[in-house]
Design a protein around this motif. Structure first.
Motif, PDB file in Angstrom:
ATOM      1  N   ILE A 108      -3.041   2.550  -3.889  1.00 32.84           N
ATOM      2  CA  ILE A 108      -2.593   3.892  -3.514  1.00 32.84           C
ATOM      3  C   ILE A 108      -3.726   4.592  -2.776  1.00 32.84           C
ATOM      4  CG2 ILE A 108      -1.750   6.126  -4.324  1.00 32.84           C
ATOM      5  CD1 ILE A 108      -0.847   4.664  -6.899  1.00 32.84           C
ATOM      6  N   TYR A 109      -3.425   5.071  -1.579  1.00 34.13           N
ATOM      7  CA  TYR A 109      -4.381   5.869  -0.822  1.00 34.13           C
ATOM      8  C   TYR A 109      -3.865   7.295  -0.754  1.00 34.13           C
ATOM      9  CZ  TYR A 109      -7.192   2.029   1.020  1.00 34.13           C
ATOM     10  OH  TYR A 109      -8.044   0.966   1.150  1.00 34.13           O
ATOM     11  N   GLU A 110      -4.726   8.231  -1.071  1.00 34.36           N
ATOM     12  CA  GLU A 110      -4.387   9.641  -0.908  1.00 34.36           C
ATOM     13  C   GLU A 110      -4.679   9.997   0.541  1.00 34.36           C
ATOM     14  OE1 GLU A 110      -5.141  12.337  -4.402  1.00 34.36           O
ATOM     15  OE2 GLU A 110      -6.672  10.803  -4.751  1.00 34.36           O
ATOM     16  N   THR A 111      -3.658  10.456   1.265  1.00 37.39           N
ATOM     17  CA  THR A 111      -3.818  10.702   2.688  1.00 37.39           C
ATOM     18  C   THR A 111      -3.439  12.131   3.074  1.00 37.39           C
ATOM     19  OG1 THR A 111      -1.566   9.941   3.185  1.00 37.39           O
ATOM     20  CG2 THR A 111      -3.316   8.296   3.277  1.00 37.39           C
ATOM     21  N   ILE A 112      -3.990  12.514   4.198  1.00 37.55           N
ATOM     22  CA  ILE A 112      -3.606  13.758   4.864  1.00 37.55           C
ATOM     23  C   ILE A 112      -3.391  13.351   6.318  1.00 37.55           C
ATOM     24  CG2 ILE A 112      -4.245  16.130   5.440  1.00 37.55           C
ATOM     25  CD1 ILE A 112      -6.235  16.028   3.070  1.00 37.55           C
ATOM     26  N   ALA A 113      -2.168  13.056   6.656  1.00 38.37           N
ATOM     27  CA  ALA A 113      -1.863  12.471   7.959  1.00 38.37           C
ATOM     28  C   ALA A 113      -2.201  13.401   9.125  1.00 38.37           C
ATOM     29  CB  ALA A 113      -0.399  12.063   8.023  1.00 38.37           C
ATOM     30  N   ILE A 114      -2.008  14.688   8.942  1.00 44.34           N
ATOM     31  CA  ILE A 114      -2.245  15.629  10.043  1.00 44.34           C
ATOM     32  C   ILE A 114      -3.710  15.623  10.498  1.00 44.34           C
ATOM     33  CG2 ILE A 114      -2.678  17.708   8.667  1.00 44.34           C
ATOM     34  CD1 ILE A 114      -0.734  19.103  10.725  1.00 44.34           C
ATOM     35  N   THR A 115      -4.622  15.314   9.559  1.00 43.54           N
ATOM     36  CA  THR A 115      -6.036  15.216   9.919  1.00 43.54           C
ATOM     37  C   THR A 115      -6.511  13.767   9.968  1.00 43.54           C
ATOM     38  OG1 THR A 115      -6.734  15.431   7.608  1.00 43.54           O
ATOM     39  CG2 THR A 115      -6.581  17.467   8.914  1.00 43.54           C
ATOM     40  N   GLY A 116      -5.668  12.846   9.536  1.00 43.99           N
ATOM     41  CA  GLY A 116      -6.013  11.430   9.593  1.00 43.99           C
ATOM     42  C   GLY A 116      -6.793  10.907   8.404  1.00 43.99           C
ATOM     43  N   VAL A 124       0.867  -1.176   0.000  1.00 37.95           N
ATOM     44  CA  VAL A 124       0.000   0.000   0.000  1.00 37.95           C
ATOM     45  C   VAL A 124       0.903   1.225   0.000  1.00 37.95           C
ATOM     46  CG1 VAL A 124      -1.793   1.257   1.239  1.00 37.95           C
ATOM     47  CG2 VAL A 124      -1.760  -1.225   1.340  1.00 37.95           C
ATOM     48  N   VAL A 125       0.614   2.152  -0.876  1.00 37.60           N
ATOM     49  CA  VAL A 125       1.335   3.425  -0.900  1.00 37.60           C
ATOM     50  C   VAL A 125       0.401   4.492  -0.345  1.00 37.60           C
ATOM     51  CG1 VAL A 125       2.297   5.226  -2.390  1.00 37.60           C
ATOM     52  CG2 VAL A 125       2.821   2.827  -2.832  1.00 37.60           C
ATOM     53  N   LEU A 126       0.896   5.229   0.635  1.00 40.31           N
ATOM     54  CA  LEU A 126       0.142   6.348   1.166  1.00 40.31           C
ATOM     55  C   LEU A 126       0.700   7.620   0.549  1.00 40.31           C
ATOM     56  CD1 LEU A 126      -0.269   4.038   3.299  1.00 40.31           C
ATOM     57  CD2 LEU A 126      -0.674   5.856   4.924  1.00 40.31           C
ATOM     58  N   ALA A 127      -0.036   8.180  -0.387  1.00 38.77           N
ATOM     59  CA  ALA A 127       0.366   9.439  -1.019  1.00 38.77           C
ATOM     60  C   ALA A 127      -0.089  10.550  -0.079  1.00 38.77           C
ATOM     61  CB  ALA A 127      -0.277   9.570  -2.391  1.00 38.77           C
ATOM     62  N   ASN A 128       0.820  10.997   0.755  1.00 41.41           N
ATOM     63  CA  ASN A 128       0.491  11.917   1.836  1.00 41.41           C
ATOM     64  C   ASN A 128       0.561  13.381   1.391  1.00 41.41           C
ATOM     65  OD1 ASN A 128      -0.245  12.437   4.507  1.00 41.41           O
ATOM     66  ND2 ASN A 128       1.866  12.705   5.142  1.00 41.41           N
ATOM     67  N   VAL A 146      -5.672   7.451   6.517  1.00 35.46           N
ATOM     68  CA  VAL A 146      -4.525   6.777   7.123  1.00 35.46           C
ATOM     69  C   VAL A 146      -4.958   5.448   7.730  1.00 35.46           C
ATOM     70  CG1 VAL A 146      -2.726   6.908   8.888  1.00 35.46           C
ATOM     71  CG2 VAL A 146      -3.285   8.921   7.512  1.00 35.46           C
ATOM     72  N   LYS A 147      -5.972   5.474   8.559  1.00 35.92           N
ATOM     73  CA  LYS A 147      -6.467   4.241   9.186  1.00 35.92           C
ATOM     74  C   LYS A 147      -6.965   3.272   8.124  1.00 35.92           C
ATOM     75  CE  LYS A 147      -9.725   2.461  12.569  1.00 35.92           C
ATOM     76  NZ  LYS A 147     -10.806   2.799  13.501  1.00 35.92           N
ATOM     77  N   ARG A 148      -7.676   3.772   7.148  1.00 34.18           N
ATOM     78  CA  ARG A 148      -8.218   2.933   6.078  1.00 34.18           C
ATOM     79  C   ARG A 148      -7.109   2.170   5.352  1.00 34.18           C
ATOM     80  NH1 ARG A 148     -12.304   5.556   1.962  1.00 34.18           N
ATOM     81  NH2 ARG A 148     -13.689   5.115   3.689  1.00 34.18           N
ATOM     82  N   ALA A 149      -5.997   2.827   5.096  1.00 36.48           N
ATOM     83  CA  ALA A 149      -4.877   2.180   4.404  1.00 36.48           C
ATOM     84  C   ALA A 149      -4.275   1.064   5.252  1.00 36.48           C
ATOM     85  CB  ALA A 149      -3.810   3.219   4.054  1.00 36.48           C
ATOM     86  N   PHE A 150      -4.081   1.318   6.539  1.00 34.59           N
ATOM     87  CA  PHE A 150      -3.518   0.294   7.412  1.00 34.59           C
ATOM     88  C   PHE A 150      -4.481  -0.873   7.617  1.00 34.59           C
ATOM     89  CE2 PHE A 150      -0.568   3.699   8.505  1.00 34.59           C
ATOM     90  CZ  PHE A 150       0.626   3.005   8.466  1.00 34.59           C
ATOM     91  N   VAL A 151      -5.761  -0.587   7.729  1.00 37.20           N
ATOM     92  CA  VAL A 151      -6.758  -1.655   7.862  1.00 37.20           C
ATOM     93  C   VAL A 151      -6.770  -2.516   6.602  1.00 37.20           C
ATOM     94  CG1 VAL A 151      -9.250  -2.115   7.994  1.00 37.20           C
ATOM     95  CG2 VAL A 151      -8.198  -0.482   9.560  1.00 37.20           C
ATOM     96  N   TYR A 152      -6.702  -1.888   5.436  1.00 35.60           N
ATOM     97  CA  TYR A 152      -6.658  -2.647   4.184  1.00 35.60           C
ATOM     98  C   TYR A 152      -5.451  -3.583   4.161  1.00 35.60           C
ATOM     99  CZ  TYR A 152      -5.581  -3.876  -0.579  1.00 35.60           C
ATOM    100  OH  TYR A 152      -5.230  -4.596  -1.692  1.00 35.60           O
ATOM    101  N   ALA A 153      -4.275  -3.053   4.492  1.00 34.63           N
ATOM    102  CA  ALA A 153      -3.057  -3.864   4.451  1.00 34.63           C
ATOM    103  C   ALA A 153      -3.144  -5.031   5.434  1.00 34.63           C
ATOM    104  CB  ALA A 153      -1.839  -2.991   4.759  1.00 34.63           C
ATOM    105  N   ALA A 154      -3.639  -4.778   6.629  1.00 29.48           N
ATOM    106  CA  ALA A 154      -3.762  -5.845   7.631  1.00 29.48           C
ATOM    107  C   ALA A 154      -4.765  -6.904   7.180  1.00 29.48           C
ATOM    108  CB  ALA A 154      -4.185  -5.250   8.971  1.00 29.48           C
TER     109      ALA A 154
END
Length: 93
Positions: free
Chosen positions: A53-61, A22-26, A64-72
């Motif tokens: 590829i997940y488009e993320t904005i880490a500062i607001t979340g 999974v790539v997090l495009a932050n 982010v969780k969705r990407a990690f849940v998918y990978a797990a």
């Protein structure tokens, strides 16, 4: 790649890799971001077509969780499929 070897890049086109990528495009909220199509092109060139590829904005979340849940979930599902296949192979003998 050295540790995971061919588990990251599947041997067949239709089968997903054993280890989900999974790539997090932050920082998608900023100006001058790299387009997702360019990231996809690089991944496809590297034969990592199954990478999500997940488009993320880490500062607001955002995502982010969705990407990690998918990978797990994918990792557990892939492991379960691998175990189920081995059980079926040994049952046929």
């Amino acid at each position: 790649m050295k540790f995971y070897g061919d588990r990251l890049i599947p041997t067949g086109i239709a089968e997903p890799p054993e280890v989900p990528l999974v790539v997090l495009a932050n920082k998608r909220d900023l100006d001058g971001i790299v387009e997702i199509s360019k990231i996809r092109q690089v991944l496809d060139t590297a034969k990592l077509n199954h990478t999500l590829i997940y488009e993320t904005i880490a500062i607001t979340g955002v995502n982010v969780k969705r990407a990690f849940v998918y990978a797990a979930r994918q990792a557990v599902l892939n492991h379960y499929k691998k175990l189920s296949g081995k059980a079926m192979d040994s049952a046929s003998f």
